[in-house]
Design a protein around this motif. Structure first.
Motif, PDB file in Angstrom:
ATOM      1  N   PRO A   2       0.812  -1.219   0.000  1.00 28.98           N
ATOM      2  CA  PRO A   2       0.000   0.000   0.000  1.00 28.98           C
ATOM      3  C   PRO A   2       0.846   1.270   0.000  1.00 28.98           C
ATOM      4  CG  PRO A   2      -0.913  -1.615   1.514  1.00 28.98           C
ATOM      5  CD  PRO A   2       0.417  -2.150   1.085  1.00 28.98           C
ATOM      6  N   ALA A   3       1.946   1.272   0.768  1.00 28.33           N
ATOM      7  CA  ALA A   3       2.799   2.460   0.814  1.00 28.33           C
ATOM      8  C   ALA A   3       3.436   2.709  -0.541  1.00 28.33           C
ATOM      9  CB  ALA A   3       3.870   2.283   1.886  1.00 28.33           C
ATOM     10  N   LEU A   4       3.851   1.611  -1.210  1.00 31.40           N
ATOM     11  CA  LEU A   4       4.448   1.748  -2.535  1.00 31.40           C
ATOM     12  C   LEU A   4       3.459   2.332  -3.518  1.00 31.40           C
ATOM     13  CD1 LEU A   4       6.765   1.189  -4.521  1.00 31.40           C
ATOM     14  CD2 LEU A   4       5.853  -1.120  -4.824  1.00 31.40           C
ATOM     15  N   ILE A   5       2.219   1.838  -3.488  1.00 30.49           N
ATOM     16  CA  ILE A   5       1.188   2.356  -4.375  1.00 30.49           C
ATOM     17  C   ILE A   5       0.923   3.829  -4.105  1.00 30.49           C
ATOM     18  CG2 ILE A   5      -1.285   2.214  -4.897  1.00 30.49           C
ATOM     19  CD1 ILE A   5      -1.084  -0.792  -4.624  1.00 30.49           C
ATOM     20  N   ALA A   6       0.887   4.198  -2.836  1.00 25.45           N
ATOM     21  CA  ALA A   6       0.600   5.589  -2.485  1.00 25.45           C
ATOM     22  C   ALA A   6       1.646   6.536  -3.049  1.00 25.45           C
ATOM     23  CB  ALA A   6       0.529   5.734  -0.964  1.00 25.45           C
ATOM     24  N   GLN A   7       2.888   6.063  -3.142  1.00 25.04           N
ATOM     25  CA  GLN A   7       3.969   6.921  -3.617  1.00 25.04           C
ATOM     26  C   GLN A   7       4.221   6.767  -5.115  1.00 25.04           C
ATOM     27  OE1 GLN A   7       7.339   5.894  -1.183  1.00 25.04           O
ATOM     28  NE2 GLN A   7       6.303   6.441   0.715  1.00 25.04           N
ATOM     29  N   SER A   8       3.516   5.860  -5.755  1.00 26.74           N
ATOM     30  CA  SER A   8       3.756   5.581  -7.163  1.00 26.74           C
ATOM     31  C   SER A   8       2.912   6.479  -8.058  1.00 26.74           C
ATOM     32  CB  SER A   8       3.422   4.121  -7.470  1.00 26.74           C
ATOM     33  OG  SER A   8       4.256   3.249  -6.746  1.00 26.74           O
ATOM     34  N   PRO A   9       3.455   6.844  -9.209  1.00 31.10           N
ATOM     35  CA  PRO A   9       2.615   7.548 -10.186  1.00 31.10           C
ATOM     36  C   PRO A   9       1.527   6.613 -10.700  1.00 31.10           C
ATOM     37  CG  PRO A   9       4.713   6.926 -11.160  1.00 31.10           C
ATOM     38  CD  PRO A   9       4.821   6.620  -9.700  1.00 31.10           C
ATOM     39  N   ALA A  10       0.397   7.176 -11.060  1.00 28.28           N
ATOM     40  CA  ALA A  10      -0.726   6.349 -11.500  1.00 28.28           C
ATOM     41  C   ALA A  10      -1.665   7.191 -12.354  1.00 28.28           C
ATOM     42  CB  ALA A  10      -1.480   5.785 -10.286  1.00 28.28           C
ATOM     43  N   LYS A  11      -2.610   6.514 -12.979  1.00 27.06           N
ATOM     44  CA  LYS A  11      -3.661   7.206 -13.709  1.00 27.06           C
ATOM     45  C   LYS A  11      -4.997   6.910 -13.042  1.00 27.06           C
ATOM     46  CE  LYS A  11      -1.201   7.433 -18.094  1.00 27.06           C
ATOM     47  NZ  LYS A  11      -1.156   7.107 -19.546  1.00 27.06           N
ATOM     48  N   TYR A  12      -5.863   7.917 -13.052  1.00 31.68           N
ATOM     49  CA  TYR A  12      -7.130   7.843 -12.328  1.00 31.68           C
ATOM     50  C   TYR A  12      -8.280   8.273 -13.227  1.00 31.68           C
ATOM     51  CZ  TYR A  12      -4.409   7.467  -8.001  1.00 31.68           C
ATOM     52  OH  TYR A  12      -3.549   7.056  -7.010  1.00 31.68           O
ATOM     53  N   TRP A  13      -9.424   7.643 -12.982  1.00 29.04           N
ATOM     54  CA  TRP A  13     -10.691   8.023 -13.609  1.00 29.04           C
ATOM     55  C   TRP A  13     -11.387   8.974 -12.655  1.00 29.04           C
ATOM     56  CZ3 TRP A  13     -13.411   7.121 -18.113  1.00 29.04           C
ATOM     57  CH2 TRP A  13     -14.799   7.223 -18.091  1.00 29.04           C
ATOM     58  N   LYS A  77     -17.308  12.264 -22.605  1.00 31.30           N
ATOM     59  CA  LYS A  77     -18.524  13.080 -22.544  1.00 31.30           C
ATOM     60  C   LYS A  77     -19.711  12.228 -22.091  1.00 31.30           C
ATOM     61  CE  LYS A  77     -19.094  12.320 -27.548  1.00 31.30           C
ATOM     62  NZ  LYS A  77     -19.142  12.974 -28.878  1.00 31.30           N
ATOM     63  N   TRP A  78     -19.721  10.957 -22.486  1.00 34.89           N
ATOM     64  CA  TRP A  78     -20.863  10.103 -22.160  1.00 34.89           C
ATOM     65  C   TRP A  78     -20.871   9.681 -20.695  1.00 34.89           C
ATOM     66  CZ3 TRP A  78     -19.860   6.700 -27.095  1.00 34.89           C
ATOM     67  CH2 TRP A  78     -20.266   7.421 -28.222  1.00 34.89           C
ATOM     68  N   HIS A  79     -19.720   9.475 -20.122  1.00 34.16           N
ATOM     69  CA  HIS A  79     -19.637   9.121 -18.702  1.00 34.16           C
ATOM     70  C   HIS A  79     -19.383  10.343 -17.819  1.00 34.16           C
ATOM     71  CE1 HIS A  79     -19.742   4.738 -19.050  1.00 34.16           C
ATOM     72  NE2 HIS A  79     -18.923   4.824 -20.081  1.00 34.16           N
ATOM     73  N   ASN A  80     -19.177  11.514 -18.441  1.00 30.97           N
ATOM     74  CA  ASN A  80     -18.884  12.748 -17.722  1.00 30.97           C
ATOM     75  C   ASN A  80     -17.679  12.559 -16.792  1.00 30.97           C
ATOM     76  OD1 ASN A  80     -19.220  15.460 -17.088  1.00 30.97           O
ATOM     77  ND2 ASN A  80     -20.648  15.049 -15.405  1.00 30.97           N
ATOM     78  N   ALA A  81     -16.558  12.205 -17.399  1.00 29.88           N
ATOM     79  CA  ALA A  81     -15.369  11.872 -16.613  1.00 29.88           C
ATOM     80  C   ALA A  81     -14.115  12.181 -17.417  1.00 29.88           C
ATOM     81  CB  ALA A  81     -15.392  10.402 -16.216  1.00 29.88           C
ATOM     82  N   ILE A  82     -12.990  12.193 -16.722  1.00 28.82           N
ATOM     83  CA  ILE A  82     -11.694  12.345 -17.371  1.00 28.82           C
ATOM     84  C   ILE A  82     -10.718  11.338 -16.781  1.00 28.82           C
ATOM     85  CG2 ILE A  82     -11.969  14.788 -17.957  1.00 28.82           C
ATOM     86  CD1 ILE A  82     -10.283  15.503 -15.505  1.00 28.82           C
ATOM     87  N   THR A  83      -9.685  11.030 -17.528  1.00 32.23           N
ATOM     88  CA  THR A  83      -8.560  10.249 -17.023  1.00 32.23           C
ATOM     89  C   THR A  83      -7.375  11.189 -16.857  1.00 32.23           C
ATOM     90  OG1 THR A  83      -9.251   8.162 -18.034  1.00 32.23           O
ATOM     91  CG2 THR A  83      -6.910   8.407 -17.545  1.00 32.23           C
ATOM     92  N   VAL A  84      -6.753  11.149 -15.679  1.00 30.91           N
ATOM     93  CA  VAL A  84      -5.608  12.017 -15.424  1.00 30.91           C
ATOM     94  C   VAL A  84      -4.434  11.203 -14.897  1.00 30.91           C
ATOM     95  CG1 VAL A  84      -7.017  14.059 -14.957  1.00 30.91           C
ATOM     96  CG2 VAL A  84      -6.326  12.569 -13.057  1.00 30.91           C
ATOM     97  N   TYR A  85      -3.267  11.713 -15.147  1.00 23.46           N
ATOM     98  CA  TYR A  85      -2.034  11.180 -14.573  1.00 23.46           C
ATOM     99  C   TYR A  85      -1.664  12.032 -13.366  1.00 23.46           C
ATOM    100  CZ  TYR A  85       3.058  10.739 -14.036  1.00 23.46           C
ATOM    101  OH  TYR A  85       4.332  10.577 -13.525  1.00 23.46           O
ATOM    102  N   VAL A  86      -1.321  11.384 -12.244  1.00 19.58           N
ATOM    103  CA  VAL A  86      -0.827  12.108 -11.072  1.00 19.58           C
ATOM    104  C   VAL A  86       0.396  11.382 -10.532  1.00 19.58           C
ATOM    105  CG1 VAL A  86      -3.135  12.945 -10.476  1.00 19.58           C
ATOM    106  CG2 VAL A  86      -2.263  10.877  -9.405  1.00 19.58           C
ATOM    107  N   SER A  87       1.225  12.091  -9.804  1.00 19.38           N
ATOM    108  CA  SER A  87       2.497  11.522  -9.358  1.00 19.38           C
ATOM    109  C   SER A  87       2.386  10.694  -8.091  1.00 19.38           C
ATOM    110  CB  SER A  87       3.528  12.648  -9.152  1.00 19.38           C
ATOM    111  OG  SER A  87       3.041  13.597  -8.220  1.00 19.38           O
ATOM    112  N   ASP A  88       1.330  10.922  -7.247  1.00 12.03           N
ATOM    113  CA  ASP A  88       1.150  10.053  -6.082  1.00 12.03           C
ATOM    114  C   ASP A  88      -0.282  10.147  -5.555  1.00 12.03           C
ATOM    115  OD1 ASP A  88       0.904  12.053  -3.851  1.00 12.03           O
ATOM    116  OD2 ASP A  88       2.937  12.558  -4.464  1.00 12.03           O
ATOM    117  N   GLU A  89      -0.616   9.243  -4.657  1.00  9.68           N
ATOM    118  CA  GLU A  89      -1.974   9.082  -4.143  1.00  9.68           C
ATOM    119  C   GLU A  89      -2.483  10.322  -3.410  1.00  9.68           C
ATOM    120  OE1 GLU A  89      -5.603   7.139  -3.194  1.00  9.68           O
ATOM    121  OE2 GLU A  89      -4.022   6.524  -4.572  1.00  9.68           O
ATOM    122  N   LYS A  90      -1.591  11.072  -2.775  1.00 11.91           N
ATOM    123  CA  LYS A  90      -2.022  12.256  -2.025  1.00 11.91           C
ATOM    124  C   LYS A  90      -2.704  13.277  -2.939  1.00 11.91           C
ATOM    125  CE  LYS A  90       1.534  11.850   1.562  1.00 11.91           C
ATOM    126  NZ  LYS A  90       2.718  12.475   2.203  1.00 11.91           N
TER     127      LYS A  90
END
Length: 439
Positions: A2-13, A77-90
């Motif tokens: 979990p700590a590794l994931i929190a500090q890892s870059p990821a993409k989010y919906w 537009k159909w789901h009213n959402a975006i995908t973004v890249y962020v550098s960590d979970e915070k």
């Protein structure tokens, strides 16, 4: 972990609550739909409504302002959402707190940081599209199909070609994982020369040239668009095309479904009439992202929902059923489970079902696959200029999508649903469909 994931870059919906304050209106559709897309909506009496509006640009701006590392990757537009890249979970936690954000879901953890900001690969034709009628066809009124002969004739697509329907003026989208050497391959020389390859987009890594990536999309496209008389001819060799990379060949994560959504929405906004997707999703590398057969009802996967919306907007989506028949999963995946599309299974050149094809029905009992084309020993072209045999529903689906494009060209006033219904009813087991080959 979990700590590794929190500090890892990821993409989010990032799912928004609404589209309040949108600058878009149904009175000015040209701001978010191409002239071709608007024309098709009018022609087929399909209303333009708020689902066609892009996400609120102010919401996007405020998400990107949370941190300098946040990067917009795609939008829906159909789901009213975006995908973004962020550098960590915070940073994702901070986005969750924005008042207009309904939900935040991690869709892939990345092994290292990415920096593709403001770098996007571009491809555009050098002139207006042409639809050259080549001399061998003019002389013989029949293409010299070469290796393609059996896989075209099994579904009687040669009759559409004989009648003069080869895909002219039909706009298609092909979504895959890469299209190595399509811009230079002899299979697509006429496609490129005639300026019928209208654009290419990479949703996985926007800065990477799709023509440098994997060969799968090249082989898939060759089933539709190749034109080498006497050697290999596709099912709609005169159509126009957009190519889109939505698949990451190095992993299997939920973000690929969201890339699929972005791709089909792009196809809709461009006015594409037929889309081929030789892609499917069942299980993921991330153990927290779990799918079961009961989820294959067309309503769980965002890609499946988007495929059905695309149908409601007037598009024909052809999606491969999958190759899970001899594996633990055995069933179709997503978005093959979507309602309102043509899910394509694989048969041999003699018309017999293959052992590897994924089985239906959809989890809610709907007939799947819908139809079949040759997917065993299908003749395709590769990135090295070789003609070789490939097996999989990945190659049955593009054959069918090109055939459907030619049929729709023959009956342009019919709706997408009327064309799909005609295709299903033309098959030899329409009255007694089964779970292996559908209708």
């Amino acid at each position: 972990m979990p700590a590794l994931i929190a500090q890892s870059p990821a993409k989010y919906w990032i799912h928004f609550t609404d589209k309040k304050g949108t600058p878009y209106s149904v009175q000015n559709p040209e701001r978010f739909l191409s002239p071709r897309a608007v024309e098709l909506r009018v022609k087929h009496h399909i209303p333009i409504d708020t689902t066609d509006f892009p996400v609120n640009p102010e919401y996007v701006r405020r998400v990107l302002a949370v941190d300098s590392s946040v990067r917009l990757c795609a939008h829906s537009k159909w789901h009213n959402a975006i995908t973004v890249y962020v550098s960590d979970e915070k940073i994702a936690d901070a986005i969750r707190k924005l008042p207009f954000v309904q939900g935040v879901e991690r869709t892939i953890v990345l092994p290292s940081s990415e920096d593709e900001r403001n770098i996007v690969f571009q491809y555009k034709p050098v002139g207006r599209p042409r639809h050259t009628l080549y001399s061998d066809f003019v002389r013989h009124r029949d293409f010299a199909y070469g290796k393609s002969e059996e896989q075209i004739r099994l579904n009687n697509a040669h009759w559409l070609h004989r009648l003069g329907f080869h895909g002219e003026e039909m706009l298609m989208m092909v979504m895959d994982g890469g299209f190595r050497n399509v811009d230079t391959s002899m299979f697509f020389e006429n496609l490129v020369r005639d300026n019928r390859l209208l654009g290419v987009h990479n949703f996985v890594h926007p800065s990477v040239n799709p023509f440098f990536l994997q060969n799968h999309g090249t082989a898939v496209l060759s089933c539709i668009a190749s034109y080498l008389p006497g050697k290999l001819v596709g099912s709609a060799p005169m159509a126009m095309f957009y190519l889109c990379v939505t698949e990451d060949g190095d992993s299997e994560n939920k973000i690929e479904e969201d890339n699929w959504v972005a791709g089909v929405e792009l196809a809709d906004s461009l006015g594409c009439q037929v889309l081929n997707s030789s892609l499917g999703y069942t299980t993921f590398d991330d153990s927290t992202q779990v799918r079961q057969y009961s989820d294959m009802n067309g309503k769980v996967s965002r890609a499946s929902v988007a495929a059905s919306i695309a149908a409601s907007k007037g598009m024909i989506v052809c999606n491969s059923a999958g190759n899970e028949g001899g594996k633990k999963w055995t069933h179709i995946g997503a978005p093959a489970d979507a309602e309102g599309i043509l899910t394509v299974g694989a048969v041999t050149p003699e018309g017999n079902p293959t052992a590897f094809r994924s089985n239906g029905p959809a989890a809610d009992g709907r007939v799947k696959p819908d139809v079949c084309a040759v997917g065993y020993g299908t003749w395709t072209g590769n990135s090295s200029g070789q003609i070789f045999q490939s097996s999989g529903t990945s190659f049955a689906s593009p054959l069918m999508s090109g055939m459907v494009a030619c049929l729709w060209q023959a009956f342009p006033d019919k709706s997408n649903f009327e064309i799909m219904d005609a295709v299903r009813k033309s098959w030899n087991q329409y009255s007694t469909p089964n779970t292996h080959t559908g209708y």
